[in-house]
Design an enzyme around this catalytic site. Structure first.
Site, PDB file in Angstrom:
ATOM      1  N   LEU B  64       0.830  -1.208   0.000  1.00  0.00           N
ATOM      2  CA  LEU B  64       0.000   0.000   0.000  1.00  0.00           C
ATOM      3  C   LEU B  64       0.861   1.254   0.000  1.00  0.00           C
ATOM      4  O   LEU B  64       0.371   2.346  -0.189  1.00  0.00           O
ATOM      5  CB  LEU B  64      -0.929  -0.015   1.214  1.00  0.00           C
ATOM      6  CG  LEU B  64      -1.789  -1.285   1.328  1.00  0.00           C
ATOM      7  CD1 LEU B  64      -2.567  -1.292   2.635  1.00  0.00           C
ATOM      8  CD2 LEU B  64      -2.740  -1.403   0.152  1.00  0.00           C
ATOM      9  N   ARG B  65       2.152   1.071   0.273  1.00  0.00           N
ATOM     10  CA  ARG B  65       3.156   2.140   0.162  1.00  0.00           C
ATOM     11  C   ARG B  65       3.083   3.198   1.244  1.00  0.00           C
ATOM     12  O   ARG B  65       3.836   4.169   1.184  1.00  0.00           O
ATOM     13  CB  ARG B  65       3.095   2.806  -1.211  1.00  0.00           C
ATOM     14  CG  ARG B  65       3.438   1.867  -2.376  1.00  0.00           C
ATOM     15  CD  ARG B  65       4.789   1.235  -2.217  1.00  0.00           C
ATOM     16  NE  ARG B  65       5.314   0.699  -3.478  1.00  0.00           N
ATOM     17  CZ  ARG B  65       6.444  -0.010  -3.565  1.00  0.00           C
ATOM     18  NH1 ARG B  65       7.131  -0.300  -2.469  1.00  0.00           N
ATOM     19  NH2 ARG B  65       6.865  -0.451  -4.727  1.00  0.00           N
ATOM     20  N   ASP B 306       0.726  -9.934  -5.344  1.00  0.00           N
ATOM     21  CA  ASP B 306       2.033  -9.310  -5.119  1.00  0.00           C
ATOM     22  C   ASP B 306       2.030  -7.867  -5.629  1.00  0.00           C
ATOM     23  O   ASP B 306       2.986  -7.394  -6.248  1.00  0.00           O
ATOM     24  CB  ASP B 306       3.153 -10.110  -5.780  1.00  0.00           C
ATOM     25  CG  ASP B 306       4.527  -9.747  -5.203  1.00  0.00           C
ATOM     26  OD1 ASP B 306       4.569  -9.129  -4.115  1.00  0.00           O
ATOM     27  OD2 ASP B 306       5.538 -10.068  -5.832  1.00  0.00           O
TER      28      ASP B 306
END
Lengths: 320, 436
Positions: B64-65, B306
C-alpha cells in the site's frame, strides 16, 4: 512480444542494437557496403558526403577511448558533425535520467546516437523512447551495452574473418576467455552462427561461461587445447582486471596458464589460423606477446576495418 | 442494513457450494444462503442474475506504500483499487519507510485503513528491527497491534544464527513467519532468471539455486524449531518440489505464488521490458507450468497479486536498473479466472486459492459465504471482457506486464462487512467475443 525494434516496417535496419535476430542478408550487406570504404582511408582526401549536414552524438555513459574514436573517425569521414558526450555515470539516481538526456539532445536536432552504457538494454530503452515520441528519423547505434551486445565489434570481426578466409561456411572458430561478462562474445556468436559458420566454440572455465550458453549454438570447451584444435580462427577476449582475483579466478597468472594464447597452444590450430582480439590487450594474461605481434595476428587490421564497418552501418542507417 | 443478493451463481469454495442461490445479509453478516428468513425486508436488493457471487478475494500480498512512499501510492488509491478488484482482505508487507517494526506504526496503518471503510488490512510485522536482520522486533506487542505474521519482505536475514533464533522465538508464541526464500549471496547482483534468456540479453542471472538453497535451509530450521513457516512467491519447479516434500514430511509449511509467476516466464522480458522485472525473477516456461500444476494440486496453497505500485521514473530505466514489481490488485480476479480456463480447473477450486485457502494462511475468519460470518463478498460478471490499460487501473501503480491484455471477468459489486463499497454500475464494455 513486440516487433524487433531495430527493423522498420519494411524490414530495413532502423537502428543497430544487436546482431541477435538480424537476417543474414543484412549482415552481408553491411560487410559488402564496408568494403569500398576501406579504400577511402587510402585517399588523399578521406571524405565522403553521405552524412553531410547530419549531427552524430557520441553518447558514452561508460568510459571508452578506442570505440568512441573509431566512431568519431567513421562519422567524420562521412562528413557528419560529431559531438562527443562523456557522461561517465551509470547511476540513474544521480542527476539527469537517461531519457531526459536523450530528450535534450533530440531538442538539439540530433540525427544519430552512438550509445555506450553499462546497463544491458539501455540502447533499446532509447530506441523505444524515440519510437514513442514519434522520432523515428533518429537512429541509434549500440556501441556496447552491459554484457549484452557490441554489434559493430562483432561485424568488424566478421569483416576481418571474411577478408582473410573468404567465406564462412567451412570454418571452425573458437572464442576464448571471459564469455560471461563479454558483450563482444555474444555479438560474435550471433554473427558467426547467422553467417553460417558450422563450428563455433567457446572456451573458458565454468566460472566465466554464462548459463545455457550452448543454447546459442556453440560447443563448450573448458580445455583450451581441445578447444582450439584445428580451428581456422581464434578470437581472444579481454579479461577485465577486476575479474582476475576473487571468486571467479584465482589470478591472472593462473588464467594465462590455462587460457592464455601462446605460440605453443596456437600450434594446435590450423597452420593458417588467424588470431583476433577486440583490444585493448592484456599481454601475458590472455595473450602472449609473441602471438600478439606474430604473423598470425590480425589485431591491427581489425581496427582499420572497424572504421569502414562503422561507416557502412552509419551510411545504411542514414539512408533508411 | 438488510441486503438481498438474488439469483446469482453462488460459489463458496469453503463449502464446495456452486449453485444459483440467494444471500441474505443483516447487520454486516450473512444470515442465510438459499432460503431466506421469513418476512425478510431488504433495504437493498442486488440482482445478480448472470453474475457469480463468491467470497471477497483475500490477497496475501499487496503493498500500500504507506507510510513513506506516498509518491507511489496512498491508502486511498490502493484501497479503491482493492475493492474495484473484488479484494476485501489483504495482507501488506512491512517494507514501508519506516518499516512496520513498532506497534505505533501498525496501529496508525490499521486506523487509517479502517477510517477509509474499504477492504480489511492485515499488516505483517517486521521480523527484525528495520528489516536489518540483526535484532528481533517486539513480536508480542506487534501482534497485539494487529500483525498477523512476521516477515522480512524482500530482504534477507543473512546471519543464519539470527534466523534460527527468530524462528525459535516466533515458535515460542505461535507466531507465523513468512520468509521469501532467496539466498542473499547467490542472488546478489542478479536481475533475471539465470538461463538462456538472461544469457542472450546479457542480464546478470539469479540461479534457481538461490531459491532452493534458501528453502532447504529454512526447512531444516523449521524441522528443529517447529515454527509455522509460510514461503511467499515460490518461483521455480525445484523450489516447489522441496516444499511438496516438506509437506509430505508433515512440516508446518505453506507457500504461495503470484499472478505474474503463474502466467509469465523469462521469455516475456522480450526486448528488456522493465515491467517484467520481478522479485523473485520470472523463471522459465517449465517452471511456470510446474507452478500452475502445483497450484491446481494444492501444493501451492494460494495465489496472490504481489501488488507493488512502482512509479514511472523507477521503471523507465534500463532493465537492470529498473525497480522490481507490478501492480496487481485489480488483476487478481481476472487472472485467476484466466488460469482456471487455461488449466481447466473448476471455478470453485480456482477461487479457493484466492479466498478460503488464503484466509487459512492468514489465520483470519473470512473467505467463506457461510451464515454467521462477515459479509465480505465479490460479485462479478464472468463474461465481461476488457482491456487492461493505464486508464482502466484505479491503482496509482500503472506498471504491469499485462498492460494491453484483454481479460475476461470483472467485478460488479464488492461488499465489505455487509456494505456495498464498490458498484461499477451497469455493464458498459462490449461483451466477450468468442470465449474458449
Amino acid at each position: 512480444m513486440t516487433r524487433n525494434p531495430q527493423l522498420n516496417r519494411h524490414g530495413e535496419l532502423q537502428h543497430l542494437l544487436t546482431i541477435d535476430g538480424l537476417p543474414r542478408n543484412i549482415l552481408e550487406r553491411i560487410l559488402d557496403t564496408a568494403a569500398p570504404f576501406t579504400e577511402v582511408a587510402e585517399r588523399e582526401v578521406k571524405k565522403l558526403p553521405l552524412l553531410r549536414g547530419k549531427s552524430v552524438f557520441n553518447l558514452f555513459f561508460e568510459n571508452s577511448t578506442r570505440t568512441r574514436t573509431t566512431f568519431e573517425i567513421a562519422a567524420k569521414r562521412l562528413s557528419a558533425d560529431v559531438i562527443n558526450l562523456n557522461i561517465a555515470t551509470s547511476s540513474a539516481s544521480k542527476g539527469e535520467s537517461l531519457l531526459d538526456t536523450v530528450d535534450n539532445l533530440c531538442a538539439m536536432q540530433a540525427d544519430m546516437f552512438i550509445v555506450r552504457h553499462a546497463s544491458s538494454g539501455a540502447p533499446y530503452l532509447i530506441a523505444q523512447h524515440l519510437a514513442a515520441q514519434k522520432r523515428e528519423h533518429i537512429h541509434v547505434i549500440n556501441a556496447g551495452d552491459g554484457r549484452h551486445a557490441h554489434p559493430t565489434q562483432g561485424l568488424l570481426d566478421m569483416y576481418t574473418i571474411r577478408h582473410y578466409k573468404g567465406a564462412f561456411n567451412n570454418l571452425s572458430v573458437a572464442i576464448v576467455g571471459d564469455i560471461l561478462h563479454s558483450r563482444v562474445a555474444r555479438s560474435q556468436i550471433h554473427a558467426l552462427t547467422t553467417l553460417g559458420v558450422p563450428d563455433v566454440r567457446v572456451v573458458g572455465p565454468k566460472t566465466l561461461l554464462p548459463a545455457d550458453v550452448q543454447r546459442m549454438g556453440v560447443h563448450v570447451f573448458h580445455n583450451m587445447r581441445a578447444g582450439i584444435k584445428d580451428v581456422d580462427v581464434v578470437m581472444m577476449l579481454r579479461l577485465q582486471n577486476e575479474r582476475m582475483q576473487g571468486s571467479l579466478l584465482p589470478s591472472g597468472q593462473e588464467f594465462f596458464k590455462f587460457y592464455g594464447l601462446t605460440e605453443e597452444k596456437l600450434a594446435l590450430a590450423r597452420p593458417d589460423a588467424i588470431v583476433l582480439h577486440p583490444g585493448p590487450m592484456n599481454r601475458g594474461i590472455e595473450i602472449d606477446s609473441a602471438v600478439a605481434d606474430g604473423s598470425q595476428a590480425v589485431i591491427l587490421p581489425q581496427v582499420t576495418f572497424g572504421i569502414a564497418v562503422r561507416m557502412a552501418v552509419m551510411s545504411m542507417l542514414a539512408a533508411t | 442494513m438488510k441486503i438481498h443478493i438474488k439469483n446469482g451463481r453462488v460459489i463458496d469454495p469453503a463449502s464446495g457450494r456452486d449453485e444459483t442461490a440467494d444471500i441474505y445479509i443483516v447487520a454486516g453478516k450473512i444470515v442465510a444462503v438459499g432460503n431466506g428468513p421469513a418476512s425478510f425486508h431488504a433495504i437493498r436488493t442486488v440482482d445478480a442474475s448472470g453474475l457469480i457471487v463468491c467470497p471477497g478475494l483475500i490477497d496475501l500480498s499487496a503493498r500500500l506504500r504507506e507510510p513513506g512512499y506516498e509518491y507511489r501510492a496512498t491508502l486511498e488509491s490502493e484501497m479503491a483499487a482493492a475493492v474495484a478488484g473484488g479484494v476485501t482482505s489483504l495482507a501488506c508487507p512491512p517494507d514501508t519507510d519506516p518499516p512496520l517494526d513498532e506497534p505505533g506504526l501498525v496501529e496508525m496503518l490499521k486506523h487509517r485503513a479502517r477510517s477509509l471503510n474499504l477492504a480489511h488490512v492485515y499488516p505483517r510485522g517486521a521480523l527484525t528491527v528495520g528489516l536489518k536482520g540483526t535484532t528481533l522486533t517486539e513480536m508480542g506487542e506487534l501482534a497485539d497491534a494487529g500483525c498477523i505474521a512476521f516477515s522480512q519482505s524482500n530482504t534477507n536475514i543473512e546471519d543464519t544464527q539470527v534466523l534460527l533464533r527468530a524462528l525459535q522465538y516466533a515458535a515460542t508464541f505461535g507466531h507465523a513467519v513468512w520468509l521469501q526464500p532467496s539466498d542473499y549471496h547467490l542472488a546478489r547482483g542478479g536481475v533475471a532468471h539465470e538461463g538462456e534468456v538472461a544469457t542472450r540479453l546479457g542480464l546478470t542471472g539469479i540461479p534457481v539455486l538461490a531459491e532452493t538453497v534458501a528453502i532447504a535451509t529454512l526447512l531444516q530450521l523449521v524441522a528443529v524449531t517447529g515454527a509455522r513457516l509460510h514461503l511467499p512467491r515460490i518461483s521455480s519447479a525445484a523450489g516447489l518440489h522441496l516444499v511438496a516434500q516438506a509437506k509430505r514430511d508433515g512440516l508446518p509449511v505453506s507457500c504461495d505464488i503470484s499472478i505474474n509467476h503463474l502466467h509469465l516466464c523469462d521469455n516475456d522480458i522480450g526486448y528488456f521490458n522493465a515491467n517484467c522485472r520481478m522479485d523473485p525473477p520470472l523463471r522459465s516456461a517449465s517452471d511456470r507450468d510446474a507452478l500452475s500444476r502445483g497450484l491446481a494440486a494444492g501444493i501451492v496453497d494460494a495465489l496472490c497479486s504481489d501488488h507493488t505500485p512502482v512509479d514511472d521514473d523507477a521503471k523507465q530505466l534500463p532493465f537492470g536498473e529498473a525497480e522490481s514489481g507490478a501492480t496487481g490488485l485489480e488483476l487478481l480476479l481476472p487472472l485467476t479466472l484466466a488460469w482456471a480456463r487455461r488449466a481447466r480447473i473448476p471455478l470453485v477450486q480456482a477461487l479457493a486459492r484466492v479466498t478460503s485457502d488464503a484466509a487459512r494462511i492468514m489465520g483470519i475468519d473470512a473467505g467463506t459465504l457461510a451464515a454467521g460470518v462477515a459479509a465480505d463478498i465479490c460479485i462479478f460478471d464472468p463474461d465481461e471482457a476488457y482491456r487492461v490499460t493505464r486508464e482502466s487501473l484505479r491503482s496509482q501503480g500503472k506498471n504491469t506486464p499485462f498492460l494491453g491484455l484483454e481479460v475476461v471477468g470483472r467485478t460488479r459489486y464488492t461488499l465489505v462487512s455487509g456494505q456495498i463499497v464498490f458498484d461499477r454500475g451497469s455493464r458498459q464494455a462490449r461483451p466477450a467475443a468468442a470465449r474458449s
